[in-house]
Design an enzyme around this catalytic site. Sequence first.
Site, PDB file in Angstrom:
ATOM      1  CB  SER A 104      -0.937  -0.065   1.216  1.00  0.00           C
ATOM      2  OG  SER A 104      -1.951   0.879   1.113  1.00  0.00           O
ATOM      3  CG  ASP A 245      -2.487   4.082  -1.461  1.00  0.00           C
ATOM      4  OD1 ASP A 245      -3.171   3.900  -2.488  1.00  0.00           O
ATOM      5  OD2 ASP A 245      -2.589   3.343  -0.456  1.00  0.00           O
ATOM      6  CG  ASP A 247      -2.809  -0.517  -2.517  1.00  0.00           C
ATOM      7  OD1 ASP A 247      -2.809   0.654  -2.087  1.00  0.00           O
ATOM      8  OD2 ASP A 247      -3.427  -1.436  -1.948  1.00  0.00           O
ATOM      9  CG  ASP A 249      -6.034   0.781  -1.094  1.00  0.00           C
ATOM     10  OD1 ASP A 249      -5.169   1.671  -0.925  1.00  0.00           O
ATOM     11  OD2 ASP A 249      -6.132  -0.207  -0.340  1.00  0.00           O
TER      12      ASP A 249
END
Length: 449
Positions: A104, A245, A247, A249
């Site tokens: 992440s 960010d 990833d 999400d």
Amino acid sequence: MGERKYFGTDGIRGRANTHPMTAEVALRVGLAAGRLFRTDDDRRHLVVIGKDTRLSGYMIEPALVAGLASVGMDVRTFGPLPTPGVAMMTRSMRADLGIMISASHNDYADNGIKLFGPDGYKLSDEIELKIEAMMDEALDQDLAPSNKLGRVKRIDDAPPRYIEIAKQAFPKRLSLKGLRIAIDCANGAGYRVAPTTLYELGAEVFPVGVEPNGLNINAECGSTHPETVSEAVKRYRCDIGIALDGDADRVIICDEKGHVVDGDQIMALIGLDWAKRGRLNGNGVVATVMSNLGLERRLKAEGLTLERTKVGDRYVMERMREGGFNIGGEQSGHIILKDHATTGDGLMAALQVLAVLVEAGAPMSELARQFEPVPQLLQNVRYTAGKPLEDEKVKAAMAEAEAALNGAGRLLVRPSGTEKLIRVMAEGDDEALVKRVVNEVAEAVKAAG
């Protein structure tokens, strides 16, 4: 619930090439998850795998694939794709399991493994604990016979499919024509799909953080470093800035002046717009205990509720599913729009903000402040041993703080899920009082730990 050995609040995460983020653990995850999701019927079983742009993804992915194929699961790998895209494709391709390899918003040295069920939702705690138990069993248990091994293919159409789904989420009646948008993709999983989506919807796009090299994910860019997109907005005279960010999400927005808009303001903006259009389900929004009291008051003023959960987007989503809500999220920019995605989706959330911006015809700075945030202070206190929160002096300090705030604020004291830290947070209208109670409780925790 049993003690967790590998899984934290969001899958398995750690420093790449040190336990638990090693090739061996990834292999064990593949073996265990493959065995758990393989049913006794004769059909082929499918697992899909996406990743972000970290160097260690090249080590984790083949290990997972080897584990899955050796218990007879077919595998399709996507390469770099946002976490919500992997969740979507799990459902769309009727896979038995979806896996995202990402840590992440952490820097490149970390990596992680997130698992999604066939419905595209993150696995429950119970299923994760079952996988954990199976991970410690012998590596050669339940292996497929040599003629029943899984087949593995890389497929390239996942990003374009995700782009089309994202575009569908933007109202047909609107266009981004004439808008100048800066987007920071954190050198991460959204580096291709996010700018392409915005461009295809008509915007003039100024991308930053779109040159991943395996080591620069989230490095001085993305939603955890909003100053980068803020600078880009000013440099290119943009109408709005969007920062994802690693990833993709989460999202943080900034207005045309470069001022940052956090997840609480984004939830208020989308929630109130959807309420006005009769699109808001559950008559409210779901957020965590960290969301600002100002958000709660603003929603209340409109006759809407704010439901609070533990920190972690999985808990937000669980509450949304139980209560029939379609908007939820975290202050950090993890926004879940259940009409469009089964997990946080930075691009989808940004598109909803853009829809409000286009419809209003007003500058972002006028829309960005949906409520006046109440002064909020968070202090992290490190401890070495014991359970400081069970100490009588800490309990007394917390009781005194609650009494001092006396309904005009909130105190929240909780242990970190990943480190030996106690997080002490208070908020209220009186900033000096908030500071005082946080310091007093933090001192008590220090003395106890």
